[in-house]
Enzyme design. Structure first.
Site, PDB file in Angstrom:
ATOM      1  N   HIS A 151       1.755  -2.047  23.272  1.00 13.34           N
ATOM      2  CA  HIS A 151       1.609  -3.430  23.763  1.00 13.34           C
ATOM      3  C   HIS A 151       2.970  -4.096  23.839  1.00 13.34           C
ATOM      4  O   HIS A 151       3.287  -4.767  24.819  1.00 13.34           O
ATOM      5  CB  HIS A 151       0.722  -4.224  22.802  1.00 13.34           C
ATOM      6  CG  HIS A 151      -0.732  -3.909  22.870  1.00 13.34           C
ATOM      7  ND1 HIS A 151      -1.416  -3.770  24.066  1.00 13.34           N
ATOM      8  CD2 HIS A 151      -1.635  -3.677  21.880  1.00 13.34           C
ATOM      9  CE1 HIS A 151      -2.691  -3.499  23.810  1.00 13.34           C
ATOM     10  NE2 HIS A 151      -2.860  -3.446  22.492  1.00 13.34           N
TER      11      HIS A 151
ATOM     12  N   ASP B 291      14.223  -7.483  19.313  1.00 11.49           N
ATOM     13  CA  ASP B 291      13.218  -7.604  20.359  1.00 11.49           C
ATOM     14  C   ASP B 291      11.832  -7.552  19.729  1.00 11.49           C
ATOM     15  O   ASP B 291      10.960  -8.363  20.014  1.00 11.49           O
ATOM     16  CB  ASP B 291      13.367  -6.448  21.361  1.00 11.49           C
ATOM     17  CG  ASP B 291      14.706  -6.490  22.067  1.00 11.49           C
ATOM     18  OD1 ASP B 291      15.155  -7.618  22.385  1.00 11.49           O
ATOM     19  OD2 ASP B 291      15.315  -5.423  22.284  1.00 11.49           O
TER      20      ASP B 291
ATOM     21  N   HIS C 163      -4.695  -2.583  27.256  1.00 12.20           N
ATOM     22  CA  HIS C 163      -5.672  -1.584  26.781  1.00 12.20           C
ATOM     23  C   HIS C 163      -6.113  -0.685  27.923  1.00 12.20           C
ATOM     24  O   HIS C 163      -6.236  -1.119  29.048  1.00 12.20           O
ATOM     25  CB  HIS C 163      -6.874  -2.288  26.178  1.00 12.20           C
ATOM     26  CG  HIS C 163      -6.596  -2.779  24.792  1.00 12.20           C
ATOM     27  ND1 HIS C 163      -7.205  -3.868  24.230  1.00 12.20           N
ATOM     28  CD2 HIS C 163      -5.748  -2.312  23.847  1.00 12.20           C
ATOM     29  CE1 HIS C 163      -6.756  -4.072  23.006  1.00 12.20           C
ATOM     30  NE2 HIS C 163      -5.859  -3.129  22.746  1.00 12.20           N
TER      31      HIS C 163
ATOM     32  N   HIS D 125      -2.204  -6.611  15.821  1.00 12.83           N
ATOM     33  CA  HIS D 125      -2.076  -7.024  17.211  1.00 12.83           C
ATOM     34  C   HIS D 125      -0.593  -7.140  17.548  1.00 12.83           C
ATOM     35  O   HIS D 125       0.257  -7.143  16.655  1.00 12.83           O
ATOM     36  CB  HIS D 125      -2.830  -8.328  17.505  1.00 12.83           C
ATOM     37  CG  HIS D 125      -2.424  -9.491  16.644  1.00 12.83           C
ATOM     38  ND1 HIS D 125      -3.329 -10.395  16.169  1.00 12.83           N
ATOM     39  CD2 HIS D 125      -1.226  -9.901  16.182  1.00 12.83           C
ATOM     40  CE1 HIS D 125      -2.709 -11.326  15.461  1.00 12.83           C
ATOM     41  NE2 HIS D 125      -1.427 -11.049  15.443  1.00 12.83           N
TER      42      HIS D 125
ATOM     43  N   ASP E 134      -2.452  -6.195   9.750  1.00 14.99           N
ATOM     44  CA  ASP E 134      -3.347  -6.879   8.817  1.00 14.99           C
ATOM     45  C   ASP E 134      -3.235  -6.231   7.438  1.00 14.99           C
ATOM     46  O   ASP E 134      -3.626  -5.077   7.245  1.00 14.99           O
ATOM     47  CB  ASP E 134      -4.795  -6.778   9.322  1.00 14.99           C
ATOM     48  CG  ASP E 134      -5.776  -7.514   8.426  1.00 14.99           C
ATOM     49  OD1 ASP E 134      -5.358  -8.004   7.370  1.00 14.99           O
ATOM     50  OD2 ASP E 134      -6.952  -7.592   8.789  1.00 14.99           O
ATOM     51  N   ASP E 135      -2.681  -6.979   6.479  1.00 15.09           N
ATOM     52  CA  ASP E 135      -2.465  -6.391   5.165  1.00 15.09           C
ATOM     53  C   ASP E 135      -3.708  -6.446   4.281  1.00 15.09           C
ATOM     54  O   ASP E 135      -3.626  -6.136   3.082  1.00 15.09           O
ATOM     55  CB  ASP E 135      -1.294  -7.066   4.446  1.00 15.09           C
ATOM     56  CG  ASP E 135      -0.482  -6.031   3.661  1.00 15.09           C
ATOM     57  OD1 ASP E 135       0.605  -6.368   3.180  1.00 15.09           O
ATOM     58  OD2 ASP E 135      -0.963  -4.885   3.551  1.00 15.09           O
TER      59      ASP E 135
ATOM     60  N   ASP F 244       0.811  -1.232   0.000  1.00 11.84           N
ATOM     61  CA  ASP F 244       0.000   0.000   0.000  1.00 11.84           C
ATOM     62  C   ASP F 244       0.836   1.270   0.000  1.00 11.84           C
ATOM     63  O   ASP F 244       0.391   2.303  -0.478  1.00 11.84           O
ATOM     64  CB  ASP F 244      -0.891   0.026   1.246  1.00 11.84           C
ATOM     65  CG  ASP F 244      -1.960  -1.046   1.157  1.00 11.84           C
ATOM     66  OD1 ASP F 244      -2.110  -1.614   0.066  1.00 11.84           O
ATOM     67  OD2 ASP F 244      -2.625  -1.311   2.161  1.00 11.84           O
TER      68      ASP F 244
ATOM     69  N   ASP G  29       0.291 -17.243  13.303  1.00 15.29           N
ATOM     70  CA  ASP G  29       0.168 -17.366  14.768  1.00 15.29           C
ATOM     71  C   ASP G  29      -1.286 -17.753  15.068  1.00 15.29           C
ATOM     72  O   ASP G  29      -2.119 -17.809  14.158  1.00 15.29           O
ATOM     73  CB  ASP G  29       0.579 -16.046  15.449  1.00 15.29           C
ATOM     74  CG  ASP G  29      -0.443 -14.928  15.163  1.00 15.29           C
ATOM     75  OD1 ASP G  29      -0.169 -13.793  15.575  1.00 15.29           O
ATOM     76  OD2 ASP G  29      -1.495 -15.198  14.550  1.00 15.29           O
TER      77      ASP G  29
ATOM     78  N   ASP H 134      -8.896 -10.805   9.879  1.00 11.26           N
ATOM     79  CA  ASP H 134     -10.287 -11.043   9.446  1.00 11.26           C
ATOM     80  C   ASP H 134     -10.652 -10.249   8.213  1.00 11.26           C
ATOM     81  O   ASP H 134     -11.779  -9.758   8.101  1.00 11.26           O
ATOM     82  CB  ASP H 134     -11.216 -10.649  10.590  1.00 11.26           C
ATOM     83  CG  ASP H 134     -11.022  -9.178  10.973  1.00 11.26           C
ATOM     84  OD1 ASP H 134     -11.836  -8.638  11.735  1.00 11.26           O
ATOM     85  OD2 ASP H 134     -10.065  -8.575  10.465  1.00 11.26           O
TER      86      ASP H 134
ATOM     87  N   GLY I 194      11.052 -14.895  21.772  1.00 10.66           N
ATOM     88  CA  GLY I 194      10.295 -15.473  20.660  1.00 10.66           C
ATOM     89  C   GLY I 194       9.278 -14.502  20.119  1.00 10.66           C
ATOM     90  O   GLY I 194       9.582 -13.330  19.903  1.00 10.66           O
TER      91      GLY I 194
ATOM     92  N   HIS J 255       0.170   2.404  18.795  1.00 10.87           N
ATOM     93  CA  HIS J 255      -0.670   1.628  19.747  1.00 10.87           C
ATOM     94  C   HIS J 255      -0.054   0.251  19.957  1.00 10.87           C
ATOM     95  O   HIS J 255       0.158  -0.189  21.105  1.00 10.87           O
ATOM     96  CB  HIS J 255      -2.086   1.513  19.189  1.00 10.87           C
ATOM     97  CG  HIS J 255      -3.002   0.626  19.979  1.00 10.87           C
ATOM     98  ND1 HIS J 255      -3.924   1.108  20.892  1.00 10.87           N
ATOM     99  CD2 HIS J 255      -3.115  -0.719  20.005  1.00 10.87           C
ATOM    100  CE1 HIS J 255      -4.572   0.093  21.446  1.00 10.87           C
ATOM    101  NE2 HIS J 255      -4.108  -1.035  20.925  1.00 10.87           N
ATOM    102  N   GLU J 256       0.251  -0.460  18.853  1.00  8.71           N
ATOM    103  CA  GLU J 256       0.765  -1.834  18.985  1.00  8.71           C
ATOM    104  C   GLU J 256       2.131  -1.848  19.680  1.00  8.71           C
ATOM    105  O   GLU J 256       2.432  -2.751  20.466  1.00  8.71           O
ATOM    106  CB  GLU J 256       0.870  -2.491  17.604  1.00  8.71           C
ATOM    107  CG  GLU J 256      -0.455  -2.618  16.883  1.00  8.71           C
ATOM    108  CD  GLU J 256      -1.548  -3.309  17.707  1.00  8.71           C
ATOM    109  OE1 GLU J 256      -2.729  -2.957  17.543  1.00  8.71           O
ATOM    110  OE2 GLU J 256      -1.203  -4.171  18.549  1.00  8.71           O
TER     111      GLU J 256
END
Lengths: 89, 574
Positions: B298, B59, B304, B84, B99-100, B25, B71, B76, B91, B294-295
């Site tokens: 995490h 990392d 959240h 996410h 999400d592509d 994109d 994973d 979706d 690992g 945002h990610e």
């Protein structure tokens, strides 16, 4: 007036997947993001009731805690979002 | 704010990240920049630093994927789940997935970076007018080679600024064909293809052969998305085909006819009734910067938040002028503490300095010739030009030990003193009156303090305020094929390396000629750096190759030991 006279509803292949019923959408949303997690009570495992799960979700999203699948709650469930669960399991 | 159970966090502050693949994109440089800015959101308020790795295990491993991407948590399709990430740890922990099937932009519609043309890689300006007609997407109008192009200003007829849009006819990415464009038709498993295809893959990415026979040559690349590429539907990535026929009626633009949700769609062939090929039209898309920030929250240990305005609130909403919410700052500082070390340099006084270069304030270090006749009237520079907003500099070089950043007739200095403060803008014409506004490269012969400036096929030599030139670079022994000297690396002992394209020459300051045995391939002598770097300089024993806003640093062993961001690491932008 506002409806096109000859609007024809076309179900495109991609569409089928998206037209899930609202309740089904709500169930999968509550489960996917951790609101329906099981509760331990005197050794007896039981699923959180949907109403309780809905209240949890409404609290997290700053919505009115009705415990019902009302329109604002359903709209919130359809919003694009992060895939990390809201309630860690 | 919330953290993960057990307050999961990294046990070190120098966190590394690696970008494993790209979305079709957006141009890869824009994606690099979006991720770099997203990390900076967190490094601005904590002791954390983020260093990008180009190989090995980092990392935070970043990747784009669709649906089941390896994973236990498949995406979706379009909308819904955007991305996410996993909390800190070994690992897959700490990794971030995007999400592509989404349309990745900067939140306000497709960001189309141009190639070639005369706009130096600027992004398309939509709408733009061409021969009196307005265009809201790239067009092949006016061309016979079918290459899509766009104007990079609102009025091509007036400004004549343009560039070519990403398309498989111009280049491919990844694969094994070094970016070569597609060749159509090509043969794959005996079938002929005259456009990109997802055949043979199960991840939905479109590819093509870069020779006319993949079966024999095995050469391929992935197709960049055109700006009119559709998402979702059943022909993801293909461009809309206008006009197309739907229910017997011709459509020249996207339509929501036939849908109840009002989403715009188009056919990707000329006849939807016959071919049933369709997809959703590009929309504002999702800001990769905001979603990544945002990610990465995490990936650093934040869960959240239930504050709607906080970055860590689970739902996406586009914010124009982003700034981190108090709740997010409290959360990340709970895990890593406050930012230690010097506060960001206070805003520079934006009244322009009136002393032309060389700057008297350096006089304490070494005597410098200052020509009293030089006029000290206030400079005519534009103080509102903020170097921190620039995507690229004409040249970056070291003069009298200080980094200099040249751009469009102005330059800024970053002192090599420990405080490394930035001063400027200064006017090039005030300091070196003979020079043009655009300088391609420059170096200082430290032994004679002569400064060589290159622009196009000409060069000037300044000794204090006296100047020799302009002369043609052929006088130095460079071949006529060299259109401009993009980098000049002073190596001491009267040797200077001059870079242009993929080659470099060694210039002998004593003989004023190019040494024998040159040119050589840059890649052969400086492995791991881009071969289209447009600034090369040396500072404190390290060699820097710059491309746009990124630099590759080679240590004395000629190993790339660090890559960084020109803006934050060199220019000291806040």
């Amino acid at each position: 007036w506002s409806r096109p006279v000859k609007s024809v509803l076309v179900t495109s292949p991609g569409n089928i997947v998206k037209n899930v019923a609202d309740v089904e959408l709500a169930q999968s949303y509550l489960k996917r993001f951790g609101y329906m997690e099981t509760e331990q009570r005197s050794g007896f495992q039981s699923m959180v009731s949907t109403a309780k799960a809905l209240k949890r979700m409404q609290r997290q999203m700053g919505l009115e805690e009705t415990g019902e699948l009302d329109k604002p709650t359903l709209n919130a469930m359809k919003r694009p979002r992060c895939g990390v669960p809201d309630v860690a399991n | 704010y919330k953290t993960f159970d057990g307050d999961l966090k990294w046990d070190h502050t120098d966190v590394t990240y690696r970008i494993l693949n790209y979305s079709p994109d957006m141009d890869s440089k824009l994606i690099d920049d979006a991720f770099a800015r997203a990390f900076k959101v967190w490094s601005d308020v904590t002791p954390l630093t983020f260093t990008r790795l180009f190989q090995g295990n980092a990392d935070i491993m970043i990747s784009f994927g669709k649906a089941d991407h390896g994973d236990p948590y498949p995406f979706d399709g379009k909308d819904g789940l955007l991305a996410h990430a996993y909390p800190p740890g070994e690992g897959i922990q700490g990794d971030a997935h995007f999400d592509d099937d989404e349309h990745w932009t900067l939140g306000k519609g497709a960001v189309v970076k141009t190639y070639f043309g005369n706009a130096e890689g600027a992004v398309c300006q939509f709408p733009f007018t061409f021969e009196g007609k307005s265009y809201t997407s790239c067009t092949t109008e006016g061309r016979t080679d079918n290459l899509p192009w766009c104007a990079t200003t609102a009025d091509y007829d007036k400004d004549k600024k343009y560039g070519f849009c990403p398309s498989e006819l111009l280049f491919t990415f990844d694969g094994n064909a070094d970016g070569a464009p597609c060749v159509f038709p090509f043969t794959f498993l005996g079938d002929k293809y005259d456009s990109c295809t997802t055949e043979g893959r199960n991840d939905g990415y479109r590819w093509c052969a870069t020779t006319n026979n993949f079966d024999t040559d095995k050469k391929y690349g992935f197709c960049p998305n055109r700006d009119t590429a559709v998402t979702g539907g059943n022909s993801e990535g293909d461009p809309c085909h206008f006009p197309f026929v739907f229910q017997g009626k011709e459509y020249h633009s996207c339509t929501s006819e036939g849908r109840t949700d009002g989403k715009l769609w188009c056919a990707t062939t000329d006849n939807y009734d016959k071919d049933q090929k369709w997809g959703f039209c590009p929309d504002q898309g999702y800001s990769l910067f905001l979603v990544a920030a945002h990610e990465f929250g995490h990936a650093l240990g934040l869960d959240h938040s239930n504050i709607r305005e906080a970055l860590m609130f689970p739902m996406y909403s586009y914010v124009e002028d982003f700034s981190l919410h108090e709740d997010d700052i409290e959360g990340i500082q709970f895990l890593y503490g406050r930012k230690t070390g010097p506060d960001p340099t206070p805003p520079q006084p934006n009244t322009p300095t009136t002393t032309p270069y060389p700057d008297e304030s350096d006089a304490t270090e070494e005597p410098e010739p200052t020509d009293p006749s030089v006029v000290t009237t206030p400079s005519t520079v534009d103080p509102t030009k903020d170097p921190c907003k620039m995507l690229k500099f004409d040249t970056i070089t070291v003069i009298q030990g200080h980094l200099h950043f040249f751009k469009d007739g102005q330059f800024w200095k970053v002192s090599n003193k420990t405080d490394g403060g930035r001063t400027g803008p200064f006017s090039i014409s005030q300091s070196w009156p003979a020079l043009p506004a655009v300088i391609d490269s420059a170096f200082e012969d430290v032994q004679t303090t002569k400064i060589y400036f290159f622009s196009g096929r000409r060069f000037w030599v300044y000794t204090g305020s006296s100047v020799l030139g302009p002369h043609s670079i052929e006088k130095l022994g460079l071949p006529p094929s060299v259109q401009k000297v993009e980098g000049a690396l002073y190596r001491g002992k009267s040797k200077v390396l001059l870079f242009s394209g993929e080659n470099f020459w060694r210039f002998n300051l004593k003989t004023q000629m190019i040494d024998k045995g040159y040119p050589k391939y840059t890649e052969a002598s400086f492995g791991g750096v881009p071969n289209d770097a447009h600034d090369v300089f040396q500072q404190k024993g390290n060699i820097y190759f710059c491309r746009d806003l990124f630099y590759w640093r080679l240590n004395s062993g000629r190993q790339v030991d660090h890559t960084g961001n020109v803006k934050y690491d060199l220019l000291k932008c806040p």
